[in-house]
Scaffold this active site. Structure first.
Site, PDB file in Angstrom:
ATOM      1  N   CYS A  21      -2.955 -15.163   2.157  1.00  0.00           N
ATOM      2  CA  CYS A  21      -4.284 -14.779   1.650  1.00  0.00           C
ATOM      3  C   CYS A  21      -5.116 -16.000   1.293  1.00  0.00           C
ATOM      4  O   CYS A  21      -6.330 -16.027   1.510  1.00  0.00           O
ATOM      5  CB  CYS A  21      -4.143 -13.841   0.452  1.00  0.00           C
ATOM      6  SG  CYS A  21      -3.578 -12.195   0.939  1.00  0.00           S
TER       7      CYS A  21
ATOM      8  N   CYS B 115      -0.934 -14.741  -2.357  1.00  0.00           N
ATOM      9  CA  CYS B 115       0.100 -15.338  -1.497  1.00  0.00           C
ATOM     10  C   CYS B 115      -0.537 -16.403  -0.603  1.00  0.00           C
ATOM     11  O   CYS B 115      -1.770 -16.494  -0.483  1.00  0.00           O
ATOM     12  CB  CYS B 115       0.797 -14.265  -0.665  1.00  0.00           C
ATOM     13  SG  CYS B 115      -0.138 -13.736   0.783  1.00  0.00           S
TER      14      CYS B 115
ATOM     15  N   GLU C  84      -6.016  -8.805  -1.171  1.00  0.00           N
ATOM     16  CA  GLU C  84      -7.075  -9.794  -0.960  1.00  0.00           C
ATOM     17  C   GLU C  84      -7.581  -9.757   0.478  1.00  0.00           C
ATOM     18  O   GLU C  84      -8.781  -9.852   0.744  1.00  0.00           O
ATOM     19  CB  GLU C  84      -6.556 -11.208  -1.268  1.00  0.00           C
ATOM     20  CG  GLU C  84      -6.061 -11.400  -2.685  1.00  0.00           C
ATOM     21  CD  GLU C  84      -4.585 -11.057  -2.874  1.00  0.00           C
ATOM     22  OE1 GLU C  84      -4.093 -10.099  -2.234  1.00  0.00           O
ATOM     23  OE2 GLU C  84      -3.939 -11.737  -3.675  1.00  0.00           O
TER      24      GLU C  84
ATOM     25  N   CYS D 266      -2.049  -7.371   2.293  1.00  0.00           N
ATOM     26  CA  CYS D 266      -2.304  -7.660   0.877  1.00  0.00           C
ATOM     27  C   CYS D 266      -3.703  -7.197   0.464  1.00  0.00           C
ATOM     28  O   CYS D 266      -4.613  -7.079   1.301  1.00  0.00           O
ATOM     29  CB  CYS D 266      -2.224  -9.157   0.626  1.00  0.00           C
ATOM     30  SG  CYS D 266      -0.571  -9.854   0.709  1.00  0.00           S
TER      31      CYS D 266
ATOM     32  N   ASN E  94      -3.395  -3.396  -1.731  1.00  0.00           N
ATOM     33  CA  ASN E  94      -2.339  -3.620  -0.742  1.00  0.00           C
ATOM     34  C   ASN E  94      -1.952  -2.301  -0.085  1.00  0.00           C
ATOM     35  O   ASN E  94      -1.977  -1.237  -0.707  1.00  0.00           O
ATOM     36  CB  ASN E  94      -1.123  -4.361  -1.325  1.00  0.00           C
ATOM     37  CG  ASN E  94      -0.514  -3.713  -2.548  1.00  0.00           C
ATOM     38  OD1 ASN E  94      -1.202  -3.053  -3.324  1.00  0.00           O
ATOM     39  ND2 ASN E  94       0.772  -3.889  -2.734  1.00  0.00           N
ATOM     40  N   ILE E  95      -1.658  -2.411   1.201  1.00  0.00           N
ATOM     41  CA  ILE E  95      -1.335  -1.235   2.015  1.00  0.00           C
ATOM     42  C   ILE E  95      -0.042  -1.551   2.764  1.00  0.00           C
ATOM     43  O   ILE E  95      -0.032  -2.375   3.683  1.00  0.00           O
ATOM     44  CB  ILE E  95      -2.478  -0.932   3.019  1.00  0.00           C
ATOM     45  CG1 ILE E  95      -3.802  -0.737   2.267  1.00  0.00           C
ATOM     46  CG2 ILE E  95      -2.137   0.301   3.856  1.00  0.00           C
ATOM     47  CD1 ILE E  95      -5.036  -0.715   3.169  1.00  0.00           C
ATOM     48  N   GLU E  96       1.043  -0.924   2.318  1.00  0.00           N
ATOM     49  CA  GLU E  96       2.349  -1.226   2.913  1.00  0.00           C
ATOM     50  C   GLU E  96       2.638  -0.309   4.097  1.00  0.00           C
ATOM     51  O   GLU E  96       1.868   0.614   4.399  1.00  0.00           O
ATOM     52  CB  GLU E  96       3.432  -1.127   1.830  1.00  0.00           C
ATOM     53  CG  GLU E  96       3.194  -2.164   0.735  1.00  0.00           C
ATOM     54  CD  GLU E  96       4.286  -2.217  -0.321  1.00  0.00           C
ATOM     55  OE1 GLU E  96       5.133  -1.300  -0.367  1.00  0.00           O
ATOM     56  OE2 GLU E  96       4.283  -3.192  -1.103  1.00  0.00           O
TER      57      GLU E  96
HETATM   58  N1  THU Z   1       0.687  -8.551  -2.493  1.00  0.00           N
HETATM   59  C1  THU Z   1      -0.674  -8.549  -2.441  1.00  0.00           C
HETATM   60  O1  THU Z   1      -1.312  -7.526  -2.160  1.00  0.00           O
HETATM   61  N2  THU Z   1      -1.319  -9.714  -2.715  1.00  0.00           N
HETATM   62  C2  THU Z   1      -0.697 -10.876  -3.013  1.00  0.00           C
HETATM   63  O2  THU Z   1      -1.320 -11.920  -3.002  1.00  0.00           O
HETATM   64  C3  THU Z   1       0.732 -10.872  -3.347  1.00  0.00           C
HETATM   65  C4  THU Z   1       1.496  -9.713  -2.784  1.00  0.00           C
HETATM   66  C5  THU Z   1       1.386  -7.318  -2.177  1.00  0.00           C
HETATM   67  C6  THU Z   1       2.133  -7.351  -0.865  1.00  0.00           C
HETATM   68  C7  THU Z   1       3.175  -6.285  -1.086  1.00  0.00           C
HETATM   69  O3  THU Z   1       2.600  -5.019  -0.737  1.00  0.00           O
HETATM   70  C8  THU Z   1       3.425  -6.313  -2.578  1.00  0.00           C
HETATM   71  O4  THU Z   1       2.355  -7.015  -3.154  1.00  0.00           O
HETATM   72  C9  THU Z   1       4.733  -6.986  -2.959  1.00  0.00           C
HETATM   73  O5  THU Z   1       4.828  -8.229  -2.374  1.00  0.00           O
END
Ligand code: THU
Length: 165
Positions: free
Chosen positions: A121, A118, A83, A81, A70-72
């Site tokens: 995804c 999520c 995935e 996310c 994940n890259i915020e």
């Molecule tokens: N996140 C994912 O990378 N994949 C998921 O399926 C669930 C959530 C990440 C998004 C965000 O950066 C962090 O988890 C918290 O929600």
């Protein structure tokens, strides 16, 4: 990983065989390796805002693995996310045929529980896979995972075929 270590999430005895055959051509060694790659990728996550790190490892039909984390983003909504990072990396390299994805996640990279994908995804996966065959592997360690078909996590999903008939 032996069969007992793949949890059966409520399946009765007779259905255990089904779970083992569900994994089909994706054998235990491949699953373990996918989980290992997902954990490595999780450790590269850029998640300074939520602190929740996620890693994914996507297996192609040609046995290649594309990883993602994940890259915020400071503006929050552009965050991606793990995935989707893995899928977009693979698709952008020309891959279209996928067998399985392993997913791990936890607060600051400490995996305490399974990390289900999520809804967004799940929908991205739906675009590129056969939902009755594609495996979604949720792991707590290399020896501890749940295995689902995408169809179980996204029943009656809307897909490309709905636009083509
Ligand atoms: N996140 C994912 O990378 N994949 C998921 O399926 C669930 C959530 C990440 C998004 C965000 O950066 C962090 O988890 C918290 O929600």
């Amino acid at each position: 990983m032996d069969n007992e270590h793949i949890q059966e999430h409520g399946l009765v005895q007779g259905e255990k065989k089904e779970l083992v055959s569900k994994c089909g051509p994706v054998g235990r060694a491949v699953i373990r390796n996918l989980i290992k790659e997902a954990i490595n990728s999780m450790n590269k996550a850029y998640a300074p805002y939520s602190g929740f790190k996620v890693g994914a490892a996507l297996l192609t039909a040609g046995q290649k693995i594309y990883t993602g984390c994940n890259i915020e983003n400071a503006a929050y909504s552009p965050s991606n996310c793990a995935e989707r990072t893995a899928f977009f990396k693979a698709v952008s390299e020309g891959e279209r045929d996928f067998m399985a994805i392993a997913i791990v996640g936890g607060d600051n990279g400490n995996i305490k529980d399974y990390c289900p994908p999520c809804g967004v995804c799940r929908q991205v996966m739906r675009e590129f896979v056969n939902p009755g065959r594609f495996l979604v592997i949720l792991a707590r360690s290399e020896d501890d995972c749940l295995v689902f078909f995408l169809e179980e996590l996204l029943p009656m999903g809307f897909g490309p075929e709905h636009l083509n008939n």
